[in-house]
Scaffold this motif. Structure first.
Motif, PDB file in Angstrom:
ATOM      1  N   UNK A  97       0.796  -1.230   0.000  1.00 32.03           N
ATOM      2  CA  UNK A  97       0.000   0.000   0.000  1.00 32.03           C
ATOM      3  C   UNK A  97       0.824   1.273   0.000  1.00 32.03           C
ATOM      4  N   UNK A  98       2.154   1.162   0.115  1.00 30.70           N
ATOM      5  CA  UNK A  98       3.012   2.344   0.152  1.00 30.70           C
ATOM      6  C   UNK A  98       4.220   2.120  -0.743  1.00 30.70           C
ATOM      7  N   UNK A  99       5.117   3.098  -0.744  1.00 36.94           N
ATOM      8  CA  UNK A  99       6.382   2.936  -1.455  1.00 36.94           C
ATOM      9  C   UNK A  99       7.457   2.329  -0.558  1.00 36.94           C
ATOM     10  N   UNK A 105      -9.159  -4.799 -15.672  1.00 40.02           N
ATOM     11  CA  UNK A 105      -8.567  -3.760 -14.830  1.00 40.02           C
ATOM     12  C   UNK A 105      -8.188  -4.303 -13.452  1.00 40.02           C
ATOM     13  N   UNK A 106      -9.064  -5.070 -12.845  1.00 43.28           N
ATOM     14  CA  UNK A 106      -8.813  -5.532 -11.474  1.00 43.28           C
ATOM     15  C   UNK A 106      -7.593  -6.432 -11.393  1.00 43.28           C
ATOM     16  N   UNK A 107      -7.415  -7.305 -12.360  1.00 42.97           N
ATOM     17  CA  UNK A 107      -6.245  -8.187 -12.314  1.00 42.97           C
ATOM     18  C   UNK A 107      -4.956  -7.378 -12.394  1.00 42.97           C
ATOM     19  N   UNK A 108      -4.930  -6.355 -13.247  1.00 38.26           N
ATOM     20  CA  UNK A 108      -3.718  -5.534 -13.358  1.00 38.26           C
ATOM     21  C   UNK A 108      -3.437  -4.765 -12.074  1.00 38.26           C
ATOM     22  N   UNK A 109      -4.472  -4.260 -11.428  1.00 39.93           N
ATOM     23  CA  UNK A 109      -4.250  -3.548 -10.168  1.00 39.93           C
ATOM     24  C   UNK A 109      -3.711  -4.497  -9.100  1.00 39.93           C
ATOM     25  N   UNK A 110      -4.227  -5.709  -9.045  1.00 41.51           N
ATOM     26  CA  UNK A 110      -3.688  -6.698  -8.110  1.00 41.51           C
ATOM     27  C   UNK A 110      -2.227  -6.971  -8.436  1.00 41.51           C
ATOM     28  N   UNK A 159     -12.478  -9.387  -6.223  1.00 42.02           N
ATOM     29  CA  UNK A 159     -12.269  -7.956  -6.467  1.00 42.02           C
ATOM     30  C   UNK A 159     -13.191  -7.474  -7.586  1.00 42.02           C
ATOM     31  N   UNK A 160     -13.374  -8.274  -8.611  1.00 34.41           N
ATOM     32  CA  UNK A 160     -14.281  -7.924  -9.707  1.00 34.41           C
ATOM     33  C   UNK A 160     -15.696  -7.712  -9.187  1.00 34.41           C
ATOM     34  N   UNK A 184     -10.682  -3.712  -1.382  1.00 32.92           N
ATOM     35  CA  UNK A 184     -10.886  -5.147  -1.566  1.00 32.92           C
ATOM     36  C   UNK A 184      -9.581  -5.853  -1.889  1.00 32.92           C
ATOM     37  N   UNK A 185      -8.736  -5.227  -2.697  1.00 31.13           N
ATOM     38  CA  UNK A 185      -7.449  -5.826  -3.047  1.00 31.13           C
ATOM     39  C   UNK A 185      -6.574  -5.998  -1.818  1.00 31.13           C
ATOM     40  N   UNK A 186      -6.514  -4.976  -0.981  1.00 31.80           N
ATOM     41  CA  UNK A 186      -5.569  -4.978   0.142  1.00 31.80           C
ATOM     42  C   UNK A 186      -6.097  -5.689   1.375  1.00 31.80           C
TER      43      UNK A 186
END
Length: 555
Positions: free
Chosen positions: A57-59, A326-331, A347-348, A368-370
């Motif tokens: 969630x961060x750098x 989109x959701x798969x790429x964000x994950x 997530x979808x 949802x991802x995190x």
């Protein structure tokens, strides 16, 4: 399962699994559902879970280092208030901005300063992920010699701020904002895409933006199931998500937009490049005929450029391929390159409905991802360990190392620490914000070398040159004098005792997953009489740990 570690980490793909993880080839391996570890409460995360959360969630995680009030992006804060509250804190954190004025620092330098020091870590991570899906590169925006400002810098700053402001917003609004962005207009020819010549004769509009809108920004090449897997026809072949006729129809529906100006140009003419405001619609250059879009939906005959843009974007936004694409790429960008189909589906479902009937709520999607079971816990599910995680891309590798060392960036005159960080990143194959292709720094479907079908997007820019650059970055950071560049690391945060030092690195950098092989290698190296004084021993321990496959592969 164990493996040996080479100093040059030439076998990054073979990063070690924990010794108690079942082998993929083991006939006695239990089904995933039976092996899934107990999931901790989001309100009372362990330290290991908090560190993993901050990696995603961060750098990069960091320690409070005795601060009376731990920063919201510190390990201590997440352990104290929990992950749910930490997400809320991040959603509400003040937003870091990009300055496009000619006299401001390079945008890549600004990116790294924001990434290291900004409070809005999650917004920045999300915006960085979006920038690698909806690609615009500063390389491809020309400067106009007759003007005093840098058009490429002004345009790119506007675009990065656009992604940042929409990172937790409505995906449909984001899609419209980037479609009307003058930076995108220049990069993919959305601006001044005319349907008529100056003599009024019709001409086929440019298909560049329409093609990438469908292929890279929303649908992908092939139809997907809701779990991200490809749909196959009766012969077992992938089914195209759209046709060439669809590309042409979208190109016509999106024609007629130009750079903002006091008035629209005459037929077949264009407004000069201008990056201060979104593109403007000019019906005189728009193909107003009805166009058949996805799923047989047609635009309105005789509609305006603005009406047809709304209809075209509504059409693609409603397509069933968009959420899994989109959701798969964000994950992949935030958590793991090879999410399970069940993870993608969960997530979808949130993308389709945030719980209040809203489609495309990115704040709900990133939550949802995190918070998904496959992302949380002290370590990934054991049955997935061998295929879990992703190679840290250069920018995240750099920021993770420097944030653990409580780095201080000196922005005084003559020093530009952000530029130095970006130069290190460029040497490793990722110069921000200047990807060399519309496919970004690396394509999302790039295979992991020797991965037997696994994806490993970041490996697409890993070769002998960039591999060496990773080593050189850590060596220069630790052993050169980066303070002259305004980068002041605090090596004193590391314990002095060899046992404590080895345990500290395993506890924090690897959230208690350091293998016994790596522990022994680090301990033996720093207790060798030739290792030097205590400062050099600390640096050697960090050098070996940060270059190990176990750290290079974020799990």
């Amino acid at each position: 399962m164990t493996c040996r570690h080479a100093l040059a980490f030439a076998v990054l793909a073979s990063a070690c699994a924990p010794e108690d993880a079942p082998s993929e080839a083991s006939p006695s391996a239990e089904p995933l559902a039976e092996q899934r570890q107990p999931i901790e409460s989001l309100e009372r995360p362990s330290e290991e879970n908090a560190i993993r959360f901050l990696e995603q969630a961060t750098f990069g995680p960091r320690l409070a280092n005795g601060a009376a009030t731990p920063p919201i992006d510190s390990v201590e804060r997440v352990v104290s208030v929990g992950i749910t509250q930490s997400l809320t804190d991040q959603f509400n954190a003040p937003r870091s901005m990009f300055d496009g004025r000619t006299e401001s620092r390079d945008l890549g330098a600004q990116f790294f300063v924001n990434a290291v020091r900004g409070q809005d870590q999650l917004r920045q991570r999300m915006a960085f992920a979006l920038s690698q899906i909806f690609v615009v590169s500063q390389w491809d925006i020309p400067d106009i010699k007759s003007t005093p400002e840098s058009e490429s810098k002004l345009a790119m700053a506007e675009y990065l701020n656009l992604l940042s402001s929409n990172a937790f917003g409505d995906f449909r609004q984001l899609l419209e904002a980037l479609t009307k962005s003058p930076a995108m207009g220049t990069y993919l020819d959305m601006a001044n895409n005319k349907a008529f010549r100056p003599n009024g004769k019709p001409v086929a509009p440019n298909e560049n933006y329409a093609r990438e809108l469908l292929q890279l920004f929303t649908l992908g090449l092939h139809k997907l199931n809701e779990d991200g897997t490809q749909q196959l026809d009766a012969e077992g072949a992938p089914i195209p998500a759209y046709t060439e006729a669809h590309v042409q129809a979208f190109a016509r529906a999106l024609s007629g937009w130009t750079y903002h100006g006091p008035t629209c140009p005459t037929v077949g003419r264009s407004n000069p490049a201008s990056y201060a405001r979104p593109l403007m619609a000019c019906d005189v250059n728009h193909d107003s005929s009805a166009q058949v879009l996805l799923r047989g939906v047609s635009t309105t005959a005789g509609g305006t450029a603005a009406q047809h843009l709304e209809q075209a974007l509504d059409n693609v936004f409603a397509d069933p391929n968009l959420p899994p694409f989109i959701c798969k790429q964000l994950i992949q960008h935030l958590v793991t390159s090879n999410p399970s189909p069940a993870y993608v589906r969960r997530v979808v479902n949130v993308f389709k409905n945030n719980g209040s009937g809203v489609r495309g709520d990115l704040r709900a999607v990133v939550s949802a991802i995190l918070t998904d079971n496959e992302a949380r816990g002290p370590r990934p599910p054991l049955a997935q360990y061998a295929t879990y995680g992703h190679l840290r891309p250069p920018a995240l590798f750099i920021t993770n190392v420097v944030r653990w060392l409580n780095v201080r960036l000196d922005m005084s005159e003559g020093k530009d620490p952000g530029m130095k960080l970006n130069l290190w990143s460029r040497a490793q194959g990722q110069q921000v914000p200047r990807p060399y292709s519309v496919f970004s720094y690396y394509p999302p479907n790039a295979p992991a070398p020797g991965g037997n079908g696994l994806l490993g997007p970041e490996f697409a820019i890993l070769d002998t040159t960039t591999l060496t650059a990773r080593t050189n970055f850590v060596h220069e950071l630790l052993y050169a004098t980066p303070v002259t560049d305004g980068i002041d690391i605090n090596i004193h945060v590391l314990p002095a005792d060899p046992d404590d030092l080895t345990l500290w690195l395993g506890r924090y950098l690897l959230h208690d997953t350091m293998s016994s092989d790596l522990e022994v290698a680090v301990y033996n190296a720093i207790t060798d009489p030739r290792a030097g004084d205590m400062t050099r021993r600390k640096k050697l321990a960090l050098f070996l740990t940060s270059l190990s496959p176990e750290f290079q592969i974020q799990r």
